[in-house]
Design a protein around this motif. Structure first.
Motif, PDB file in Angstrom:
ATOM      1  N   ASN A  31       0.827  -1.206   0.000  1.00 23.40           N
ATOM      2  CA  ASN A  31       0.000   0.000   0.000  1.00 23.40           C
ATOM      3  C   ASN A  31       0.863   1.259   0.000  1.00 23.40           C
ATOM      4  OD1 ASN A  31      -2.433  -1.445   0.095  1.00 23.40           O
ATOM      5  ND2 ASN A  31      -2.347  -1.610   2.329  1.00 23.40           N
ATOM      6  N   ALA A  32       1.916   1.251   0.810  1.00 19.59           N
ATOM      7  CA  ALA A  32       2.785   2.428   0.900  1.00 19.59           C
ATOM      8  C   ALA A  32       3.440   2.726  -0.448  1.00 19.59           C
ATOM      9  CB  ALA A  32       3.850   2.215   1.978  1.00 19.59           C
ATOM     10  N   GLY A  33       4.100   1.721  -1.021  1.00 18.32           N
ATOM     11  CA  GLY A  33       4.794   1.946  -2.282  1.00 18.32           C
ATOM     12  C   GLY A  33       3.854   2.211  -3.442  1.00 18.32           C
ATOM     13  N   GLY A  34       2.718   1.494  -3.469  1.00 19.08           N
ATOM     14  CA  GLY A  34       1.751   1.696  -4.544  1.00 19.08           C
ATOM     15  C   GLY A  34       1.121   3.073  -4.501  1.00 19.08           C
ATOM     16  N   ASN A  35       0.748   3.526  -3.304  1.00 18.48           N
ATOM     17  CA  ASN A  35       0.155   4.865  -3.182  1.00 18.48           C
ATOM     18  C   ASN A  35       1.187   5.952  -3.451  1.00 18.48           C
ATOM     19  OD1 ASN A  35      -2.497   4.064  -2.585  1.00 18.48           O
ATOM     20  ND2 ASN A  35      -1.980   3.709  -0.439  1.00 18.48           N
ATOM     21  N   ALA A  36       2.439   5.695  -3.074  1.00 14.22           N
ATOM     22  CA  ALA A  36       3.495   6.653  -3.397  1.00 14.22           C
ATOM     23  C   ALA A  36       3.642   6.794  -4.908  1.00 14.22           C
ATOM     24  CB  ALA A  36       4.810   6.215  -2.771  1.00 14.22           C
ATOM     25  N   ALA A  37       3.626   5.661  -5.607  1.00 11.70           N
ATOM     26  CA  ALA A  37       3.739   5.705  -7.066  1.00 11.70           C
ATOM     27  C   ALA A  37       2.583   6.495  -7.686  1.00 11.70           C
ATOM     28  CB  ALA A  37       3.779   4.284  -7.630  1.00 11.70           C
ATOM     29  N   SER A  38       1.387   6.305  -7.156  1.00 13.11           N
ATOM     30  CA  SER A  38       0.226   7.043  -7.683  1.00 13.11           C
ATOM     31  C   SER A  38       0.394   8.541  -7.504  1.00 13.11           C
ATOM     32  CB  SER A  38      -1.050   6.570  -6.984  1.00 13.11           C
ATOM     33  OG  SER A  38      -1.321   5.216  -7.274  1.00 13.11           O
ATOM     34  N   LEU A  39       0.877   8.947  -6.335  1.00  6.28           N
ATOM     35  CA  LEU A  39       1.112  10.374  -6.093  1.00  6.28           C
ATOM     36  C   LEU A  39       2.197  10.918  -7.013  1.00  6.28           C
ATOM     37  CD1 LEU A  39       0.944  10.488  -2.182  1.00  6.28           C
ATOM     38  CD2 LEU A  39      -0.613  11.632  -3.769  1.00  6.28           C
ATOM     39  N   ILE A  40       3.232  10.125  -7.236  1.00  2.00           N
ATOM     40  CA  ILE A  40       4.318  10.562  -8.116  1.00  2.00           C
ATOM     41  C   ILE A  40       3.822  10.717  -9.549  1.00  2.00           C
ATOM     42  CG2 ILE A  40       6.503   9.829  -9.154  1.00  2.00           C
ATOM     43  CD1 ILE A  40       7.152   8.524  -6.397  1.00  2.00           C
ATOM     44  N   LEU A  41       3.061   9.749 -10.028  1.00  2.17           N
ATOM     45  CA  LEU A  41       2.530   9.829 -11.392  1.00  2.17           C
ATOM     46  C   LEU A  41       1.606  11.028 -11.567  1.00  2.17           C
ATOM     47  CD1 LEU A  41       1.833   6.041 -11.967  1.00  2.17           C
ATOM     48  CD2 LEU A  41       3.526   7.437 -13.197  1.00  2.17           C
ATOM     49  N   ALA A  42       0.809  11.314 -10.538  1.00  8.66           N
ATOM     50  CA  ALA A  42      -0.098  12.458 -10.622  1.00  8.66           C
ATOM     51  C   ALA A  42       0.655  13.782 -10.570  1.00  8.66           C
ATOM     52  CB  ALA A  42      -1.118  12.393  -9.483  1.00  8.66           C
ATOM     53  N   SER A  43       1.736  13.809  -9.816  1.00  3.83           N
ATOM     54  CA  SER A  43       2.489  15.055  -9.647  1.00  3.83           C
ATOM     55  C   SER A  43       3.464  15.311 -10.793  1.00  3.83           C
ATOM     56  CB  SER A  43       3.265  15.016  -8.321  1.00  3.83           C
ATOM     57  OG  SER A  43       2.385  14.868  -7.226  1.00  3.83           O
ATOM     58  N   TYR A  44       3.924  14.235 -11.447  1.00  8.16           N
ATOM     59  CA  TYR A  44       4.891  14.366 -12.544  1.00  8.16           C
ATOM     60  C   TYR A  44       4.382  13.590 -13.759  1.00  8.16           C
ATOM     61  CZ  TYR A  44       7.918  16.049  -8.798  1.00  8.16           C
ATOM     62  OH  TYR A  44       8.439  16.752  -7.732  1.00  8.16           O
ATOM     63  N   PRO A  45       3.288  14.048 -14.354  1.00 10.58           N
ATOM     64  CA  PRO A  45       2.656  13.271 -15.432  1.00 10.58           C
ATOM     65  C   PRO A  45       3.511  13.153 -16.696  1.00 10.58           C
ATOM     66  CG  PRO A  45       1.652  15.451 -15.230  1.00 10.58           C
ATOM     67  CD  PRO A  45       2.549  15.292 -14.052  1.00 10.58           C
ATOM     68  N   ASP A  46       4.462  14.057 -16.888  1.00 13.09           N
ATOM     69  CA  ASP A  46       5.270  14.024 -18.115  1.00 13.09           C
ATOM     70  C   ASP A  46       6.546  13.199 -17.963  1.00 13.09           C
ATOM     71  OD1 ASP A  46       3.427  15.685 -19.385  1.00 13.09           O
ATOM     72  OD2 ASP A  46       4.420  17.498 -18.657  1.00 13.09           O
ATOM     73  N   ILE A 130      14.009   8.856  -7.530  1.00 16.72           N
ATOM     74  CA  ILE A 130      13.245   8.486  -6.337  1.00 16.72           C
ATOM     75  C   ILE A 130      14.228   7.995  -5.273  1.00 16.72           C
ATOM     76  CG2 ILE A 130      11.504   6.949  -5.365  1.00 16.72           C
ATOM     77  CD1 ILE A 130      10.148   6.925  -8.101  1.00 16.72           C
ATOM     78  N   ASP A 131      14.249   8.687  -4.166  1.00 13.06           N
ATOM     79  CA  ASP A 131      15.136   8.371  -3.047  1.00 13.06           C
ATOM     80  C   ASP A 131      14.419   7.426  -2.086  1.00 13.06           C
ATOM     81  OD1 ASP A 131      16.683   8.448  -0.671  1.00 13.06           O
ATOM     82  OD2 ASP A 131      15.766  10.374  -0.075  1.00 13.06           O
ATOM     83  N   ALA A 132      14.828   6.169  -2.092  1.00 10.37           N
ATOM     84  CA  ALA A 132      14.296   5.162  -1.163  1.00 10.37           C
ATOM     85  C   ALA A 132      15.464   4.508  -0.437  1.00 10.37           C
ATOM     86  CB  ALA A 132      13.459   4.132  -1.912  1.00 10.37           C
ATOM     87  N   LEU A 133      16.392   5.333   0.015  1.00 12.76           N
ATOM     88  CA  LEU A 133      17.610   4.817   0.634  1.00 12.76           C
ATOM     89  C   LEU A 133      17.462   4.592   2.128  1.00 12.76           C
ATOM     90  CD1 LEU A 133      20.194   6.984  -1.324  1.00 12.76           C
ATOM     91  CD2 LEU A 133      19.975   4.483  -1.417  1.00 12.76           C
ATOM     92  N   LEU A 134      17.079   5.631   2.853  1.00 14.52           N
ATOM     93  CA  LEU A 134      17.010   5.555   4.312  1.00 14.52           C
ATOM     94  C   LEU A 134      15.651   6.032   4.799  1.00 14.52           C
ATOM     95  CD1 LEU A 134      20.506   7.070   5.208  1.00 14.52           C
ATOM     96  CD2 LEU A 134      19.887   4.636   5.132  1.00 14.52           C
TER      97      LEU A 134
END
Length: 510
Positions: A31-46, A130-134
């Motif tokens: 849920n966390a990663g999937g919802n994050a991806a949705s927000l990213i796609l909506a915020s950076y559609p290009d 996408i920073d998913a390091l720490l």
């Protein structure tokens, strides 16, 4: 208003979701990663080309889930891991294997196999990093390959950067940042924001903060936990007093301002300007008699109450008699702007605390006198508004201690009054039960008289009938927003406190 929670409670919330509500940890990550991806796609559609930097823990697992969802959306995705694949465990390992087994449009590489120049080139060729390091479970500064990736991201000047949960390299509890740290354009944080994200320098590194659901309501897993209520410009209108069209000046409330001295004649005038620009219907300036002629020219809208002086100092007995007839016409008191440190001022303050039953704000020299009163009168309707130096004097400590422990300091300050406001970037307000913080602010506010304007604004909201805590937080938020507006239009240098007061009117416009 958004609630920011402590990292220990956020981490415990995951366990509560699993153990009490039966949500599998793998589902929480999905849920966390999937919802994050949705927000990213909506915020950076290009954006078409994505580069995910994945750390060895659960934050890396969130990155794997986000990468998979981006692949499913038809995007080109490259994942660079800071750890070898056999170092991943549990849910993070499962999500890494899902990408390896199913997605040909996702390339996965180990950072130590990539030369520095190639690493920089990959970052610069990406539309979004996408920073998913720490995540919130990390401790201390980035190390090893994680440090190398953070350094590369900082040097690459990539088009846009999104951090998952927190930017790598910041402390999510106190807001400090290691050097280097990721500077994100947007941070997608999970379940709820973390308290350190409201503090500088972490606040500036987070960029726009968006919250992604992990599939369970925060109310269920964070119930009863401490939080900080954070306020921005959008919250001001909800707190403003609601006056009808038939309003008259008496409905707005009156503010009595006691201040001024031989060397500080402008401070009470600036407080009066702050009060008027924040909606006060009446402002009574109780000032030394030698100030009245000059002050009345500068601010003819105010009522002036000249206080008898001897040798340049107010005569306390006379002041009490002169003040008394006006108290019934006022609804709040602002005490201290420019009042000086003569013992007579302390005697007048004691009179107000013991005998005047109006909400009272104490600031500036008033705080000095409060620190000198052997047995100060505690009142729930008192608001104190120190900067770090004044707070240090009240708490018998040093400025560095207050600066390093702002939250605990503002809590300790409430022994002097019901509500304490600790000034500074990320102004804090505490009333004994709820911690509040201002998210707005600007270096443009760092000018002489700025605090006097703030005191007058809060005094106006007290006079309008707001609770001390509400008056303090709306005054501080509006004041901070005024500074931000001034910075936007004129920069941070060469501004005057009176201009902050004038800007309040625009900030408070509904």
């Amino acid at each position: 208003m958004i609630r920011y929670y402590h990292t220990t409670d956020i981490r415990a919330a995951d366990q509560i979701a699993v153990e009490k509500y039966g949500v599998p940890s793998l589902d929480l990550m999905e849920n966390a990663g999937g919802n994050a991806a949705s927000l990213i796609l909506a915020s950076y559609p290009d954006a078409q080309v994505f580069l995910v930097l994945a750390g060895p823990g659960n934050n890396g697992g969130d990155g794997f889930v986000a990468a998979r969802h981006l692949c499913e959306a038809g995007k080109k995705v490259r994942v660079i891991t800071s750890a070898a694949q056999d170092k991943y465990k549990n849910d993070a390992l499962i999500n890494l294997q899902r990408i390896l087994n199913c997605y040909s449009n996702c390339e996965i590489m180990l950072s130590c196999d990539i030369a520095d120049n190639d690493l920089l080139s990959m970052m610069r060729q990406s539309d979004l990093l996408i920073d998913a390091l720490l995540g919130t479970g990390s401790n201390g500064a980035p190390r090893g390959e994680t440090l190398r990736l953070v350094c590369a991201a900082s040097a690459s000047k990539v088009n846009s950067t999104v951090s998952l949960d927190i930017p790598s390299g910041i402390d999510p509890e106190d807001g400090t940042a290691f050097v280097p740290a990721i500077k994100a354009d947007m941070t997608v944080t999970f379940l709820a924001p973390k308290v350190g994200m409201a503090n500088s320098p972490a606040k500036e590194l987070c960029g726009l903060i968006r919250v992604a659901s992990i599939g369970i309501s925060p109310d269920l897993v964070l119930d009863g936990k401490d939080y900080v209520e954070c306020y921005s410009k959008s919250d001001i209108s909800d707190l403003l007093p609601d006056f009808g069209r038939g309003i008259h000046k008496g409905s707005r409330g009156g503010v009595l301002i006691y201040g001024g001295s031989m060397n500080y004649r402008g401070a009470p005038i600036l407080s009066a300007l702050g009060a008027f620009r924040s909606g006060a219907g009446l402002v009574v300036l109780a000032v030394p008699d030698f100030m009245v002629d000059m002050a009345s020219i500068l601010l003819p809208e105010a009522v002036f109450l000249p206080l008898k002086t001897e040798n340049g100092c107010v005569v306390s007995d006379c002041a009490v008699r002169e003040l008394s007839p006006w108290l019934s016409r006022c609804n709040s008191v602002v005490f201290g702007p420019g009042s000086g440190r003569d013992i007579s001022v302390r005697e007048v303050l004691s009179f107000f605390l013991k005998s005047v039953h109006l909400p009272i704000l104490i600031d500036a020299d008033g705080l000095f006198h409060l620190s000198q009163i052997t047995e100060p009168v505690y009142r729930k309707d008192t608001v104190i508004t120190p900067h770090v130096g004044e707070a240090a004097r009240l708490l018998c400590t040093d400025v560095s201690d207050v600066s390093a422990n702002r939250s605990s300091s503002v809590r300790r300050l409430t022994k002097f009054g019901g509500t304490a406001l600790l000034k500074g970037m990320g102004t804090l307000v505490f009333d004994g039960s709820t911690m509040r913080q201002v998210l707005e602010g600007s270096p443009a506010l760092a000018v002489p008289g700025s605090g006097d304007v703030l005191s007058g604004a809060i005094g106006a909201f007290l006079a309008a009938g707001l609770t001390p805590a509400d008056a303090a937080i709306i005054g501080a938020t509006a004041h901070a927003c005024a500074g931000s507006k001034i910075e936007k239009h004129f920069g941070i240098n060469g501004n005057l406190a009176r201009e902050i007061a004038d800007e309040l009117r625009n900030v408070l416009k509904r």
